[in-house]
Design a protein around this motif. Structure first.
Motif, short mmCIF file in Angstrom:
data_model
loop_
_atom_site.label_atom_id
_atom_site.label_comp_id
_atom_site.label_asym_id
_atom_site.label_seq_id
_atom_site.Cartn_x
_atom_site.Cartn_y
_atom_site.Cartn_z
N MET A 103 0.78 -1.19 0.05
CA MET A 103 0.01 0.16 -0.06
C MET A 103 0.83 1.16 -0.08
O MET A 103 1.85 1.38 0.74
CB MET A 103 -0.89 0.01 1.29
CG MET A 103 -2.13 -1.01 1.06
SD MET A 103 -3.18 -0.59 -0.18
CE MET A 103 -4.00 0.87 0.47
N ARG A 104 0.55 2.13 -0.91
CA ARG A 104 1.34 3.46 -1.05
C ARG A 104 0.48 4.43 -0.66
O ARG A 104 -0.63 4.78 -1.40
CB ARG A 104 2.06 3.60 -2.37
CG ARG A 104 2.70 2.51 -2.86
CD ARG A 104 3.06 2.04 -4.31
NE ARG A 104 1.66 2.01 -4.93
CZ ARG A 104 1.58 1.62 -6.29
NH1 ARG A 104 2.55 1.71 -7.00
NH2 ARG A 104 0.48 1.35 -6.64
N ILE A 105 0.63 5.07 0.50
CA ILE A 105 -0.51 6.02 0.93
C ILE A 105 0.30 7.43 1.27
O ILE A 105 1.29 7.57 1.44
CB ILE A 105 -0.90 5.67 2.50
CG1 ILE A 105 -1.89 4.21 2.12
CG2 ILE A 105 -1.50 6.63 3.10
CD1 ILE A 105 -2.08 3.83 3.57
N CYS A 106 -0.52 8.51 1.06
CA CYS A 106 -0.02 9.87 1.10
C CYS A 106 -1.02 10.77 2.07
O CYS A 106 -2.29 10.67 2.00
CB CYS A 106 0.01 10.70 -0.37
SG CYS A 106 0.70 12.10 -0.34
N ILE A 107 -0.54 11.45 2.84
CA ILE A 107 -1.34 12.45 3.85
C ILE A 107 -0.91 13.77 3.09
O ILE A 107 0.18 14.42 3.05
CB ILE A 107 -0.71 12.35 5.10
CG1 ILE A 107 -0.72 11.01 5.73
CG2 ILE A 107 -1.45 13.27 6.27
CD1 ILE A 107 -1.77 10.12 5.64
N SER A 108 -2.07 14.45 2.79
CA SER A 108 -2.32 15.73 2.03
C SER A 108 -3.13 16.66 2.70
O SER A 108 -3.91 16.25 3.51
CB SER A 108 -2.74 15.56 0.73
OG SER A 108 -1.73 14.73 -0.03
N GLY A 109 -2.83 17.91 2.48
CA GLY A 109 -3.56 19.21 2.87
C GLY A 109 -2.87 20.23 3.06
O GLY A 109 -1.82 20.38 2.92
N THR A 110 -3.63 21.31 3.05
CA THR A 110 -2.84 22.68 3.54
C THR A 110 -1.94 22.84 4.64
O THR A 110 -1.97 21.77 5.53
CB THR A 110 -4.11 23.82 3.57
OG1 THR A 110 -3.33 25.14 3.35
CG2 THR A 110 -4.89 23.91 4.79
N ASN A 111 -1.48 23.93 4.76
CA ASN A 111 -0.47 23.86 5.96
C ASN A 111 -0.94 24.02 7.18
O ASN A 111 -2.07 24.17 7.60
CB ASN A 111 0.27 25.46 5.65
CG ASN A 111 1.34 25.38 4.40
OD1 ASN A 111 0.87 25.48 3.45
ND2 ASN A 111 2.60 24.82 4.71
N SER A 112 -0.08 23.31 8.18
CA SER A 112 -0.21 23.26 9.57
C SER A 112 -1.91 22.54 9.81
O SER A 112 -2.41 23.15 10.71
CB SER A 112 -0.33 24.45 10.15
OG SER A 112 0.92 25.30 9.98
N MET A 113 -2.06 21.46 9.38
CA MET A 113 -3.14 20.68 9.69
C MET A 113 -3.05 19.19 10.47
O MET A 113 -3.84 18.43 10.80
CB MET A 113 -3.72 20.29 8.19
CG MET A 113 -4.46 21.62 7.57
SD MET A 113 -5.81 22.19 8.39
CE MET A 113 -6.91 21.12 8.83
N GLY A 114 -1.64 19.02 11.07
CA GLY A 114 -1.33 18.08 11.78
C GLY A 114 -0.97 16.95 11.08
O GLY A 114 -0.98 15.90 11.51
#
Length: 236
Positions: A1-12
């Motif tokens: 499994m190849r997983i990525c955590i994404s989102g705008t800045n400083s979202m933990g």
């Protein structure tokens, strides 16, 4: 499994990755991450050269891992195009529509080396406050302005909608694109949401066809949590 955590800045996101690795220790995360690519030349100081180097280096890193790997990335192609689009609309540096178009073929190929993107959206009911480390890091990049964070988050939301609803999307290959799944709330709640999709061995639940990926009960629980935390995207 190849997983990525994404989102705008400083979202933990970094906190989420640390919690993820504690829950699923069979996963690894690359030592050289997106944060190493951007350094201080990002957002309000970015350029075509910077964004292209980020995307190209990211695509090269993604290709190192096949579908049998257990790897989780701190940010990925979705983040790159979100910031590129933001810079283009704001007239930042020399980034323009032509450059966005140039990025699309490589972007579409890069997405093919991911299985799941867990996207952390901004919500009014569960705001994420800057910690000291994040504040100092983002101050160097000129992005402590909440308006900027919200603008970039809105682009993430638009990209997710395009992924879900547009059969002629230019950002993803409709025949080979990763899942994009929202996770939100407190750190423990985010991990609990991810457990709807990954089993104790870090594999996709229902991935072998033996059981559905998401049950009706899971969907009802997610809708309840979305209402509780003010997530308005009906495409989750």
């Amino acid at each position: 499994m190849r997983i990525c955590i994404s989102g705008t800045n400083s979202m933990g996101k970094s906190t989420l990755i640390n919690d993820f690795l504690k829950e699923w220790p069979m996963y690894e995360t690359p030592k050289f991450t997106y944060r190493d690519f951007v350094k201080e030349n990002h957002t309000k100081k970015t350029s075509k050269d910077t964004q292209w180097k980020i995307l190209d280096s990211m695509a090269e890193e993604l290709q190192k891992h096949d579908s049998e790997s257990y790897v989780v990335y701190d940010r990925g192609p979705l983040d790159n195009i979100a910031y590129t689009l933001w810079a283009s609309t704001k007239g930042i540096g020399d980034i323009d529509d032509e450059f966005v178009s140039k990025s699309l073929p490589l972007l579409r190929e890069a997405f093919k080396f991911l299985d799941i993107i867990f996207y952390v959206p901004m919500t009014k009911a569960a705001p994420v406050e800057y910690d000291k480390e994040a504040f100092e890091r983002d101050t160097k990049k000129g992005i402590t302005d909440n308006v900027v964070r919200e603008e970039i988050d809105n682009i993430f939301k638009a990209l997710k909608y395009d992924w879900s609803e547009n059969s002629e999307t230019k950002f993803f290959d409709p025949a080979d694109k990763p899942a994009i799944i929202e996770v939100f709330g407190k750190p423990l709640e985010r991990i609990q949401m991810i457990k709807w999709y990954l089993d104790v061995d870090g594999d996709l639940i229902g991935g072998d066809g033996s059981a559905p990926l998401v049950t009706e009960e899971d969907l009802r629980e997610q809708e309840m949590l979305k209402a509780q935390f003010g997530v308005q995207d009906s495409q989750s």
